[in-house]
Design a protein around this motif. Structure first.
Motif, PDB file in Angstrom:
ATOM      1  N   LEU A  55       0.831  -1.206   0.000  1.00  0.00           N
ATOM      2  CA  LEU A  55       0.000   0.000   0.000  1.00  0.00           C
ATOM      3  C   LEU A  55       0.868   1.258   0.000  1.00  0.00           C
ATOM      4  O   LEU A  55       0.558   2.235  -0.695  1.00  0.00           O
ATOM      5  N   LYS A  56       1.931   1.237   0.768  1.00  0.00           N
ATOM      6  CA  LYS A  56       2.852   2.377   0.780  1.00  0.00           C
ATOM      7  C   LYS A  56       3.439   2.578  -0.613  1.00  0.00           C
ATOM      8  O   LYS A  56       3.479   3.698  -1.122  1.00  0.00           O
ATOM      9  N   GLY A  57       3.872   1.493  -1.232  1.00  0.00           N
ATOM     10  CA  GLY A  57       4.402   1.577  -2.593  1.00  0.00           C
ATOM     11  C   GLY A  57       3.373   2.104  -3.572  1.00  0.00           C
ATOM     12  O   GLY A  57       3.683   2.919  -4.446  1.00  0.00           O
ATOM     13  N   LEU A  58       2.121   1.643  -3.437  1.00  0.00           N
ATOM     14  CA  LEU A  58       1.050   2.127  -4.306  1.00  0.00           C
ATOM     15  C   LEU A  58       0.797   3.615  -4.106  1.00  0.00           C
ATOM     16  O   LEU A  58       0.629   4.354  -5.080  1.00  0.00           O
ATOM     17  N   ALA A  59       0.766   4.041  -2.849  1.00  0.00           N
ATOM     18  CA  ALA A  59       0.535   5.467  -2.567  1.00  0.00           C
ATOM     19  C   ALA A  59       1.629   6.318  -3.212  1.00  0.00           C
ATOM     20  O   ALA A  59       1.339   7.321  -3.872  1.00  0.00           O
ATOM     21  N   LEU A  60       2.863   5.930  -3.032  1.00  0.00           N
ATOM     22  CA  LEU A  60       3.978   6.682  -3.626  1.00  0.00           C
ATOM     23  C   LEU A  60       3.906   6.637  -5.151  1.00  0.00           C
ATOM     24  O   LEU A  60       4.132   7.655  -5.817  1.00  0.00           O
ATOM     25  N   HIS A  61       3.590   5.477  -5.693  1.00  0.00           N
ATOM     26  CA  HIS A  61       3.472   5.298  -7.146  1.00  0.00           C
ATOM     27  C   HIS A  61       2.388   6.201  -7.724  1.00  0.00           C
ATOM     28  O   HIS A  61       2.580   6.863  -8.747  1.00  0.00           O
ATOM     29  N   ILE A  62       1.239   6.250  -7.049  1.00  0.00           N
ATOM     30  CA  ILE A  62       0.119   7.082  -7.500  1.00  0.00           C
ATOM     31  C   ILE A  62       0.519   8.556  -7.529  1.00  0.00           C
ATOM     32  O   ILE A  62       0.263   9.268  -8.500  1.00  0.00           O
ATOM     33  N   PHE A  63       1.161   9.014  -6.458  1.00  0.00           N
ATOM     34  CA  PHE A  63       1.541  10.420  -6.409  1.00  0.00           C
ATOM     35  C   PHE A  63       2.650  10.741  -7.410  1.00  0.00           C
ATOM     36  O   PHE A  63       2.647  11.813  -8.006  1.00  0.00           O
ATOM     37  N   GLU A  64       3.572   9.815  -7.618  1.00  0.00           N
ATOM     38  CA  GLU A  64       4.609  10.030  -8.635  1.00  0.00           C
ATOM     39  C   GLU A  64       3.980  10.166 -10.013  1.00  0.00           C
ATOM     40  O   GLU A  64       4.356  11.040 -10.798  1.00  0.00           O
ATOM     41  N   GLN A  65       3.023   9.288 -10.316  1.00  0.00           N
ATOM     42  CA  GLN A  65       2.349   9.358 -11.613  1.00  0.00           C
ATOM     43  C   GLN A  65       1.564  10.661 -11.756  1.00  0.00           C
ATOM     44  O   GLN A  65       1.556  11.266 -12.825  1.00  0.00           O
ATOM     45  N   PHE A  66       0.902  11.084 -10.680  1.00  0.00           N
ATOM     46  CA  PHE A  66       0.138  12.323 -10.746  1.00  0.00           C
ATOM     47  C   PHE A  66       1.067  13.510 -10.972  1.00  0.00           C
ATOM     48  O   PHE A  66       0.769  14.389 -11.781  1.00  0.00           O
ATOM     49  N   ILE A  67       2.196  13.547 -10.279  1.00  0.00           N
ATOM     50  CA  ILE A  67       3.163  14.645 -10.455  1.00  0.00           C
ATOM     51  C   ILE A  67       3.699  14.650 -11.884  1.00  0.00           C
ATOM     52  O   ILE A  67       3.842  15.714 -12.500  1.00  0.00           O
ATOM     53  N   GLU A  68       3.979  13.471 -12.444  1.00  0.00           N
ATOM     54  CA  GLU A  68       4.439  13.394 -13.834  1.00  0.00           C
ATOM     55  C   GLU A  68       3.379  13.943 -14.781  1.00  0.00           C
ATOM     56  O   GLU A  68       3.693  14.685 -15.724  1.00  0.00           O
ATOM     57  N   LEU A  69       2.126  13.596 -14.538  1.00  0.00           N
ATOM     58  CA  LEU A  69       1.024  14.089 -15.361  1.00  0.00           C
ATOM     59  C   LEU A  69       0.895  15.605 -15.228  1.00  0.00           C
ATOM     60  O   LEU A  69       0.767  16.326 -16.227  1.00  0.00           O
ATOM     61  N   ALA A  87      -2.627  22.950 -15.376  1.00  0.00           N
ATOM     62  CA  ALA A  87      -2.054  21.600 -15.310  1.00  0.00           C
ATOM     63  C   ALA A  87      -2.684  20.803 -14.170  1.00  0.00           C
ATOM     64  O   ALA A  87      -2.994  19.612 -14.316  1.00  0.00           O
ATOM     65  N   TYR A  88      -2.900  21.459 -13.043  1.00  0.00           N
ATOM     66  CA  TYR A  88      -3.519  20.793 -11.894  1.00  0.00           C
ATOM     67  C   TYR A  88      -4.961  20.396 -12.213  1.00  0.00           C
ATOM     68  O   TYR A  88      -5.396  19.282 -11.903  1.00  0.00           O
ATOM     69  N   ILE A  89      -5.679  21.283 -12.852  1.00  0.00           N
ATOM     70  CA  ILE A  89      -7.066  20.997 -13.238  1.00  0.00           C
ATOM     71  C   ILE A  89      -7.102  19.836 -14.226  1.00  0.00           C
ATOM     72  O   ILE A  89      -7.882  18.887 -14.063  1.00  0.00           O
ATOM     73  N   GLN A  90      -6.260  19.889 -15.252  1.00  0.00           N
ATOM     74  CA  GLN A  90      -6.268  18.850 -16.271  1.00  0.00           C
ATOM     75  C   GLN A  90      -5.833  17.494 -15.712  1.00  0.00           C
ATOM     76  O   GLN A  90      -6.447  16.471 -16.014  1.00  0.00           O
ATOM     77  N   ALA A  91      -4.785  17.495 -14.899  1.00  0.00           N
ATOM     78  CA  ALA A  91      -4.324  16.241 -14.303  1.00  0.00           C
ATOM     79  C   ALA A  91      -5.383  15.672 -13.362  1.00  0.00           C
ATOM     80  O   ALA A  91      -5.632  14.463 -13.351  1.00  0.00           O
ATOM     81  N   GLU A  94      -8.285  14.169 -15.454  1.00  0.00           N
ATOM     82  CA  GLU A  94      -7.904  12.868 -16.008  1.00  0.00           C
ATOM     83  C   GLU A  94      -7.890  11.809 -14.905  1.00  0.00           C
ATOM     84  O   GLU A  94      -8.376  10.690 -15.080  1.00  0.00           O
ATOM     85  N   ASP A  95      -7.336  12.179 -13.771  1.00  0.00           N
ATOM     86  CA  ASP A  95      -7.241  11.262 -12.643  1.00  0.00           C
ATOM     87  C   ASP A  95      -8.634  10.890 -12.129  1.00  0.00           C
ATOM     88  O   ASP A  95      -8.922   9.707 -11.902  1.00  0.00           O
ATOM     89  N   LEU A  96      -9.495  11.860 -11.963  1.00  0.00           N
ATOM     90  CA  LEU A  96     -10.854  11.589 -11.489  1.00  0.00           C
ATOM     91  C   LEU A  96     -11.634  10.703 -12.468  1.00  0.00           C
ATOM     92  O   LEU A  96     -12.405   9.843 -12.062  1.00  0.00           O
ATOM     93  N   GLU A  97     -11.411  10.913 -13.763  1.00  0.00           N
ATOM     94  CA  GLU A  97     -12.140  10.145 -14.771  1.00  0.00           C
ATOM     95  C   GLU A  97     -11.630   8.714 -14.909  1.00  0.00           C
ATOM     96  O   GLU A  97     -12.384   7.815 -15.247  1.00  0.00           O
ATOM     97  N   HIS A  98     -10.319   8.491 -14.644  1.00  0.00           N
ATOM     98  CA  HIS A  98      -9.737   7.178 -14.919  1.00  0.00           C
ATOM     99  C   HIS A  98      -9.264   6.412 -13.683  1.00  0.00           C
ATOM    100  O   HIS A  98      -9.225   5.187 -13.723  1.00  0.00           O
TER     101      HIS A  98
END
Length: 185
Positions: A55-69, A87-91, A94-98
């Motif tokens: 779960l910790k890895g997933l949390a970090l992975h999710i935030f890394e992907q969001f920052i990249e987006l 950029a924050y709105i668009q990311a 996309e995140d909310l939709e997917h």
């Protein structure tokens, strides 16, 4: 280039993500993730010795992907004024939709864990600092941020999440607030 171990770890995290999005968060187990990833349970345990570490890895992975987006949307925007807010709105859109189900599951599982909160806070602070450099009135930046926070919380707590048409309308209005002359009194 990433090492074999890093690539395997990333594959496991992507497999866990796929599992959550196609099955559900409540069914997430180490056995289920190992099966989804096509690795032995021992192979998974090498990278993630328990569910908490996964779960910790997933949390970090999710935030890394969001920052990249977030960074990628800003990089594509030629208009410096408001680009980080856009950029924050668009990311977020996309995140909310997917990925809303994934993010909500991980956020709710990690909500009270200080290590996760610290990681989320660092990522969030990075984005806020960028948005505050946009040249937009700080109250508008706060309205954008808090509106999007509210969208995530409505999904997290299942309190009337916005339907697609209304989500589109709100996101359009937020985007308009980031353009020069569109947010002045």
């Amino acid at each position: 280039m990433d090492s074999k171990a890093k690539l395997k770890r990333k594959h496991i995290l992507q497999s866990a993500t796929t599992f959550i999005l196609t099955v559900d968060f409540q069914s997430l187990t180490l056995d289920a993730v190992a099966k989804e990833a096509g690795v032995s349970k021992g192979g998974l345990l090498y990278h993630f010795p328990n569910k908490e570490e996964l779960l910790k890895g997933l949390a970090l992975h999710i935030f890394e992907q969001f920052i990249e987006l977030f960074d990628s949307y800003a990089a594509k925007d030629d208009d410096e004024y408001g680009k980080w807010c856009r950029a924050y709105i668009q990311a977020s859109r996309e995140d909310l939709e997917h990925n809303a189900a994934l993010n909500v599951g991980v956020m709710s599982a990690t909500l009270l864990q200080p290590v996760y909160i610290q990681s989320m806070s660092y990522s969030y602070s990075y984005m806020l600092r960028k948005m505050e450099e946009d040249g937009i009135d700080p109250s508008i930046v706060s309205i954008i941020r808090l509106t999007i926070d509210g969208m995530y919380y409505s999904v997290l707590y299942k309190i009337e999440p916005l339907q697609k048409e209304l989500l589109d309308e709100v996101m359009t209005r937020l985007m308009n607030m980031t353009r020069k002359g569109m947010n002045e009194n």
